[in-house]
Design an enzyme around this catalytic site. Structure first.
Site, PDB file in Angstrom:
ATOM      1  N   GLU A 107      -3.262 -18.225  -2.407  1.00 11.34           N
ATOM      2  CA  GLU A 107      -4.567 -17.951  -1.807  1.00 11.34           C
ATOM      3  C   GLU A 107      -5.439 -17.201  -2.796  1.00 11.34           C
ATOM      4  O   GLU A 107      -4.990 -16.759  -3.850  1.00 11.34           O
ATOM      5  CB  GLU A 107      -4.411 -17.111  -0.543  1.00 11.34           C
ATOM      6  CG  GLU A 107      -3.769 -15.756  -0.791  1.00 11.34           C
ATOM      7  CD  GLU A 107      -3.582 -14.960   0.493  1.00 11.34           C
ATOM      8  OE1 GLU A 107      -4.386 -14.052   0.732  1.00 11.34           O
ATOM      9  OE2 GLU A 107      -2.634 -15.261   1.243  1.00 11.34           O
TER      10      GLU A 107
ATOM     11  N   ASP B 159      -3.340 -15.263  -5.933  1.00 14.37           N
ATOM     12  CA  ASP B 159      -1.923 -14.930  -5.797  1.00 14.37           C
ATOM     13  C   ASP B 159      -1.062 -16.166  -6.046  1.00 14.37           C
ATOM     14  O   ASP B 159      -1.407 -17.268  -5.584  1.00 14.37           O
ATOM     15  CB  ASP B 159      -1.638 -14.380  -4.404  1.00 14.37           C
ATOM     16  CG  ASP B 159      -2.337 -13.053  -4.152  1.00 14.37           C
ATOM     17  OD1 ASP B 159      -2.654 -12.357  -5.137  1.00 14.37           O
ATOM     18  OD2 ASP B 159      -2.562 -12.706  -2.983  1.00 14.37           O
TER      19      ASP B 159
ATOM     20  N   TYR C 133       0.787  -1.235   0.000  1.00 15.34           N
ATOM     21  CA  TYR C 133       0.000   0.000   0.000  1.00 15.34           C
ATOM     22  C   TYR C 133       0.817   1.282   0.000  1.00 15.34           C
ATOM     23  O   TYR C 133       0.248   2.367  -0.053  1.00 15.34           O
ATOM     24  CB  TYR C 133      -0.956  -0.021   1.198  1.00 15.34           C
ATOM     25  CG  TYR C 133      -1.881  -1.218   1.149  1.00 15.34           C
ATOM     26  CD1 TYR C 133      -2.799  -1.362   0.115  1.00 15.34           C
ATOM     27  CD2 TYR C 133      -1.807  -2.223   2.104  1.00 15.34           C
ATOM     28  CE1 TYR C 133      -3.632  -2.465   0.038  1.00 15.34           C
ATOM     29  CE2 TYR C 133      -2.644  -3.332   2.053  1.00 15.34           C
ATOM     30  CZ  TYR C 133      -3.547  -3.436   1.014  1.00 15.34           C
ATOM     31  OH  TYR C 133      -4.368  -4.529   0.944  1.00 15.34           O
TER      32      TYR C 133
END
Length: 343
Positions: free
Chosen positions: A304, A291, A250
């Site tokens: 996942e 992913d 992020y």
């Protein structure tokens, strides 16, 4: 269209959810929709029911209001049993659809979805079953293995039966330790010694009662979005330092993201095929993001599934959509379209 963009909540990803929600609300407003931003947990105390979805709307004010509760989450959780905030369900029922910009606990685990199904509220993303299956990484791993989706070897461990070393779990070092139902890589550790393993287990168990311990795969990181059963372009994620943790996800400039990923046509099709297979294995609907890791020999591993992929300015699914010529706002409308089809 009247849209409630539902964000916030009580998970460790609350702040990321608010960023996703703000951007989605802005995009839908630009497209002419009467979208409003709402905190699922704290709700809205006063509602003008005759103008609940106004033509003119200040998103910044809504964000400031939601963020004013950030420091109160922990204390509020101690004193409250009901999850949904004031007027949340009534506003959601008044909307044409709810855009779920929630991440993590009670956002991606199927509980909100199940409640909305019972109340007849249309929402974006997968239903309660697929959400619950994908949220539990230990269970996802078992299902991947049985269905032929390659995934790193690993085991689930519960706090009440904690063992002292990785070897006692049958896992060789180095390995990865992570909360079973967490998101955004919060509480995830890559460990190389038994001392690091003990610390990693302590940290992971501080978030929840079950963790996943799996073999460490050294290699390149990728992600593949699947929308309405169709795989989007593969994106490669290369953190400048460390692995793709919360900070690198992020914080702009911390990761080099390449889309489409530099892979052979055969590798691209193989990874996209596994992404679609994982999507169906977990009974996902509408959209999700898978992913992956690929080792030096080219072997792929699905880590996942993310049932409500991030929609922040640095998020992966919007970058994949952009390669297809789809703007961020177009993607938001596309996710609503495929979700209404499911509903």
């Amino acid at each position: 269209m009247k849209v409630v963009v539902l964000a916030g909540g009580i998970s460790t990803e609350r702040e990321v959810s608010i960023v996703s929600g703000k951007k989605v609300c802005e995009a839908l407003r630009e497209k002419g929709h009467q979208a409003i931003l709402l905190d699922v947990y704290f709700g809205m105390k006063q509602v003008d029911w005759e103008n609940a979805f106004p033509a003119k709307y200040c998103i910044e004010e809504a964000v400031n209001y939601i963020e004013s509760f950030n420091s109160a989450v922990k204390e509020e959780k101690k004193n409250r049993k009901q999850f949904f905030g004031e007027n949340v369900l009534n506003l959601c029922q008044a909307a044409d659809i709810v855009f779920l910009a929630l991440h993590g606990e009670n956002g991606e685990n199927g509980k909100v979805q199940a409640a909305f199904d019972l109340l007849g509220i249309p929402y974006t993303g997968s239903g309660y079953l697929g959400s619950a299956l994908a949220m539990d990484k230990g269970l996802s791993k078992q299902l991947f293995t049985k269905s032929g989706v390659p995934t790193p070897a690993g085991v689930a461990a519960v706090k009440s039966e904690q063992r002292k070393s990785a070897e006692e779990y049958g896992i060789h070092l180095p390995c990865v330790v992570k909360p079973s139902c967490g998101g955004s890589s919060v509480g995830v550790s890559i460990v190389t010694t038994e001392e690091e393993f003990a610390k990693a287990m302590e940290e992971a168990f501080s978030y929840e009662e079950e963790v996943v311990i799996e073999e460490y795969i050294a290699g390149r990181e990728f992600s593949v979005g699947v929308v309405d059963g169709e795989a989007y372009p593969v994106i490669e994620i290369a953190p400048i330092q460390g692995f793709y943790d919360y900070h690198n996800k992020y914080q702009a400039g911390c990761t080099v993201e390449t889309c489409p990923a530099v892979l052979t046509e055969e590798q691209t099709k193989e990874m996209q095929g596994y992404a679609v297979k994982a999507y169906h294995t977990l009974k996902l609907e509408s959209y999700a993001r898978m992913d992956f890791l690929m080792d030096k020999e080219g072997k792929m591993y699905c880590l996942e599934a993310n049932t409500l992929p991030g929609m922040t300015p640095t998020s992966l699914l919007p970058q994949e959509a952009a390669v297809l010529g789809m703007s961020y706002a177009d993607l938001c409308e596309k996710l609503i379209e495929v979700s209404l089809k499911r509903a």
